[in-house]
Design an enzyme around this catalytic site. Structure first.
Site, PDB file in Angstrom:
ATOM      1  N   LYS A  24     -17.673   1.441 -25.922  1.00  0.00           N
ATOM      2  CA  LYS A  24     -17.804   0.213 -25.167  1.00  0.00           C
ATOM      3  C   LYS A  24     -19.309   0.005 -24.472  1.00  0.00           C
ATOM      4  O   LYS A  24     -19.550  -0.983 -23.808  1.00  0.00           O
ATOM      5  CB  LYS A  24     -16.859   0.140 -23.939  1.00  0.00           C
ATOM      6  CG  LYS A  24     -15.385   0.160 -24.583  1.00  0.00           C
ATOM      7  CD  LYS A  24     -14.427  -0.016 -23.383  1.00  0.00           C
ATOM      8  CE  LYS A  24     -13.096   0.079 -24.167  1.00  0.00           C
ATOM      9  NZ  LYS A  24     -11.763   0.182 -23.172  1.00  0.00           N
TER      10      LYS A  24
ATOM     11  N   ASP B 219     -12.040   6.257 -13.947  1.00  0.00           N
ATOM     12  CA  ASP B 219     -12.187   5.775 -15.186  1.00  0.00           C
ATOM     13  C   ASP B 219     -13.279   4.874 -15.263  1.00  0.00           C
ATOM     14  O   ASP B 219     -13.028   3.419 -14.792  1.00  0.00           O
ATOM     15  CB  ASP B 219     -10.912   5.293 -15.321  1.00  0.00           C
ATOM     16  CG  ASP B 219     -10.777   4.481 -17.005  1.00  0.00           C
ATOM     17  OD1 ASP B 219     -11.829   4.317 -17.444  1.00  0.00           O
ATOM     18  OD2 ASP B 219      -9.684   4.181 -17.342  1.00  0.00           O
TER      19      ASP B 219
ATOM     20  N   CYS C  33      -3.256  -3.695 -22.243  1.00  0.00           N
ATOM     21  CA  CYS C  33      -2.759  -2.488 -22.034  1.00  0.00           C
ATOM     22  C   CYS C  33      -2.965  -2.141 -20.318  1.00  0.00           C
ATOM     23  O   CYS C  33      -3.162  -1.228 -19.956  1.00  0.00           O
ATOM     24  CB  CYS C  33      -3.903  -1.232 -22.475  1.00  0.00           C
ATOM     25  SG  CYS C  33      -4.020  -0.890 -24.005  1.00  0.00           S
TER      26      CYS C  33
ATOM     27  N   HIS D 268      -5.278   0.763 -16.540  1.00  0.00           N
ATOM     28  CA  HIS D 268      -5.008   0.814 -18.009  1.00  0.00           C
ATOM     29  C   HIS D 268      -4.089   1.747 -18.157  1.00  0.00           C
ATOM     30  O   HIS D 268      -3.814   2.839 -17.512  1.00  0.00           O
ATOM     31  CB  HIS D 268      -6.356   1.083 -18.649  1.00  0.00           C
ATOM     32  CG  HIS D 268      -6.463   1.227 -20.164  1.00  0.00           C
ATOM     33  ND1 HIS D 268      -6.069   1.985 -20.960  1.00  0.00           N
ATOM     34  CD2 HIS D 268      -6.982   0.275 -21.140  1.00  0.00           C
ATOM     35  CE1 HIS D 268      -5.979   1.886 -22.232  1.00  0.00           C
ATOM     36  NE2 HIS D 268      -6.679   0.614 -22.313  1.00  0.00           N
TER      37      HIS D 268
ATOM     38  N   GLN E  11     -14.628   0.804 -18.395  1.00  0.00           N
ATOM     39  CA  GLN E  11     -15.050  -0.636 -18.439  1.00  0.00           C
ATOM     40  C   GLN E  11     -16.241  -0.967 -17.538  1.00  0.00           C
ATOM     41  O   GLN E  11     -16.939  -2.082 -17.753  1.00  0.00           O
ATOM     42  CB  GLN E  11     -13.932  -1.541 -17.863  1.00  0.00           C
ATOM     43  CG  GLN E  11     -13.593  -2.843 -18.350  1.00  0.00           C
ATOM     44  CD  GLN E  11     -13.580  -3.044 -19.814  1.00  0.00           C
ATOM     45  OE1 GLN E  11     -14.077  -3.815 -20.397  1.00  0.00           O
ATOM     46  NE2 GLN E  11     -12.559  -2.310 -20.441  1.00  0.00           N
TER      47      GLN E  11
HETATM   48  C1  LIG Z   1     -10.754   0.828 -23.094  1.00  0.00           C
HETATM   49  C2  LIG Z   1     -10.553   1.608 -21.830  1.00  0.00           C
HETATM   50  C3  LIG Z   1      -9.662   2.716 -22.015  1.00  0.00           C
HETATM   51  C4  LIG Z   1      -9.543   3.542 -23.043  1.00  0.00           C
HETATM   52  O1  LIG Z   1     -10.461   3.867 -23.915  1.00  0.00           O
HETATM   53  P1  LIG Z   1     -10.509   4.714 -25.090  1.00  0.00           P
HETATM   54  O2  LIG Z   1     -11.946   4.757 -25.578  1.00  0.00           O
HETATM   55  O3  LIG Z   1      -9.343   3.818 -26.032  1.00  0.00           O
HETATM   56  O4  LIG Z   1      -9.880   5.988 -24.972  1.00  0.00           O
HETATM   57  C5  LIG Z   1      -9.137   3.270 -20.564  1.00  0.00           C
HETATM   58  N1  LIG Z   1      -9.418   2.642 -19.521  1.00  0.00           N
HETATM   59  C6  LIG Z   1     -10.138   1.559 -19.366  1.00  0.00           C
HETATM   60  C7  LIG Z   1     -10.280   0.918 -17.972  1.00  0.00           C
HETATM   61  C8  LIG Z   1     -10.441   0.804 -20.569  1.00  0.00           C
HETATM   62  O5  LIG Z   1     -11.091  -0.225 -20.581  1.00  0.00           O
END
Ligand SMILES: *Cc1c(COP(=O)(O)O)cnc(C)c1O
Length: 403
Positions: free
Chosen positions: A224, A198, A361, A121, A201
């Site tokens: 999320k 990260d 993104c 992302h 997701q």
């Molecule tokens: C949504 C997402 C982000 C960003 O998350 P925010 O809540 O907008 O800070 C970063 N990495 C991944 C893989 C995402 O799906």
């Protein structure tokens, strides 16, 4: 017992209509919907004990502080962190990544190497680019294959004694690919590199165990995983968070302040300058309880069924191509030959179906496939096969109108 009707009752928004059609919400990868218990927690906070935390001796402040710290412990237990102070409550994934990336500006040296995956992302690319530019470190990319999986051989070859940091998402938001993060973490540790995962997701689908993974930093967003926007977590191993300089100066993050010298507060407050998202943090804890009450095994089962069914039905449409076919979560990223994804998304919206269109993104992934973007349907446990039938019918309709 997984009772889909009962679960759908928990989400008031699922009853609404869009353009006169019942809402089909397939944009869970961008943000999940909010169950009534979480909405109630937000209303309860502002109705009954809204106060600033950690500072007040009065009752409201103490109640708010207790609930906020309880929420931290819920997050700790959910991710199985060893200590509650290893959980920093942040504004979300992006904020968490920036805390670590900016801290490394004083740790990294010229010539050090930082690896990021090709599946990232933007929020997991740009902060590292900024960091590398600042300190003269080298950013290298772990490549991916045509199925949307990382090329692990190439990853192992990229690792060397100059590698100081590896950044990778647990699950790709654009394709849904589940990355082999345990292998990545173990291999990175062998050359002395630290790893940030990260999990934004992944966390709606998977319950990660940070101790078992032996991960150095793990980040995610509440919104999320059935929680509110503007709150998330940064998990870090105690000794690493102690080494990392604070991100922002301000109230709450200090121990003593004089004009000559300020000493910083201990963990987690060192990284929590200013008044936090108190209500959001408390509601995050409630969202975690809610998801666990359904259970991640039941969630995975329902979502896998939706993924299989959706893939099978969409693949029947001629001229439809699905991107990313490796091991993945309930995300179907696709295109229709000869049609811009945006146009399909617009027609789907008119039919009450919310999907995401565009580069998600993750422009480097779209460049890899030489496409402007995709249509992404991302399913949650509260979605149904009937909704997928509606999507398939609507995609066919859009194809007829546009091709
Ligand atoms: C949504 C997402 C982000 C960003 O998350 P925010 O809540 O907008 O800070 C970063 N990495 C991944 C893989 C995402 O799906």
């Amino acid at each position: 017992m997984f009772n889909i009707e009962k679960i759908r009752e928990d989400f008031p928004i699922l009853k609404r209509e869009v353009h006169g059609k019942p809402l089909v919400y397939f944009d869970n990868g961008a943000t999940s919907q909010t169950p009534q218990v979480v909405i109630d927690a937000i209303v309860d906070y502002y109705s009954n004990y809204n106060a600033n935390i950690h500072r007040g001796v009065h009752t409201l402040s103490q109640e708010a502080t207790d609930k906020y710290e309880e929420a931290r412990i819920k997050v700790q237990k959910h991710f199985n962190a060893k200590n509650s102070y290893e959980i920093i409550l942040t504004a979300g994934t992006t904020h968490s990544i920036n805390i670590v990336a900016s801290g490394y500006a004083s740790i990294l040296k010229e010539g050090d190497e930082v690896l990021v995956s090709a599946l990232e992302h933007h929020s997991n690319i740009v902060p590292w680019q900024m960091l590398c530019e600042k300190v003269g470190a080298v950013l290298k990319v772990i490549p991916m294959d045509n199925d949307g999986a990382l090329k692990m051989d190439a990853f192992h070859e990229l690792l060397n004694s100059n590698t100081k940091l590896v950044f990778c998402n647990h699950v790709s938001n654009a394709l849904g690919t589940i990355n082999p993060i345990k292998e990545i973490i173990d291999a990175a540790h062998k050359v002395g590199a630290k790893v940030l995962i990260d999990g934004a997701q992944a966390c709606p689908h998977i319950k990660p165990d940070v101790q078992e993974l032996d991960v150095d930093y793990y980040v995610a967003s509440a919104h999320k995983m059935c929680g509110p926007t503007g709150v998330g977590l940064l998990y870090g191993k105690e000794e690493l968070l102690n080494e990392l300089p604070p991100y922002q100066g301000g109230g709450e993050m200090i121990e003593t302040v004089t004009f000559e010298k300020t000493t910083y507060a201990g963990l987690p407050h060192k990284f929590e300058a200013g008044t936090p998202n108190i209500c959001g943090g408390i509601a995050f804890g409630v969202a975690i309880d809610y998801m666990n009450s359904i259970g991640f095994d039941a969630i995975a089962k329902q979502e896998n069924e939706l993924l299989e069914y959706g893939t099978q039905e969409l693949e029947k449409i001629e001229g439809l191509k699905i991107y990313g076919t490796s091991h993945k979560t309930s995300v179907i990223s696709f295109n229709i030959e000869g049609v811009h994804p945006y146009d399909v998304g617009t027609i789907l919206d008119k039919l009450g179906i919310a999907v995401r269109t565009g580069h998600h993104c993750a422009q480097p992934i779209m460049d890899f496939f030489c496409i402007p973007g995709t249509i992404r349907a991302s399913f949650a446990f509260y979605n149904t096969k009937e909704e997928i039938d509606q999507l398939v019918g609507a995609v066919k309709k859009a194809q007829m109108m546009l091709v």
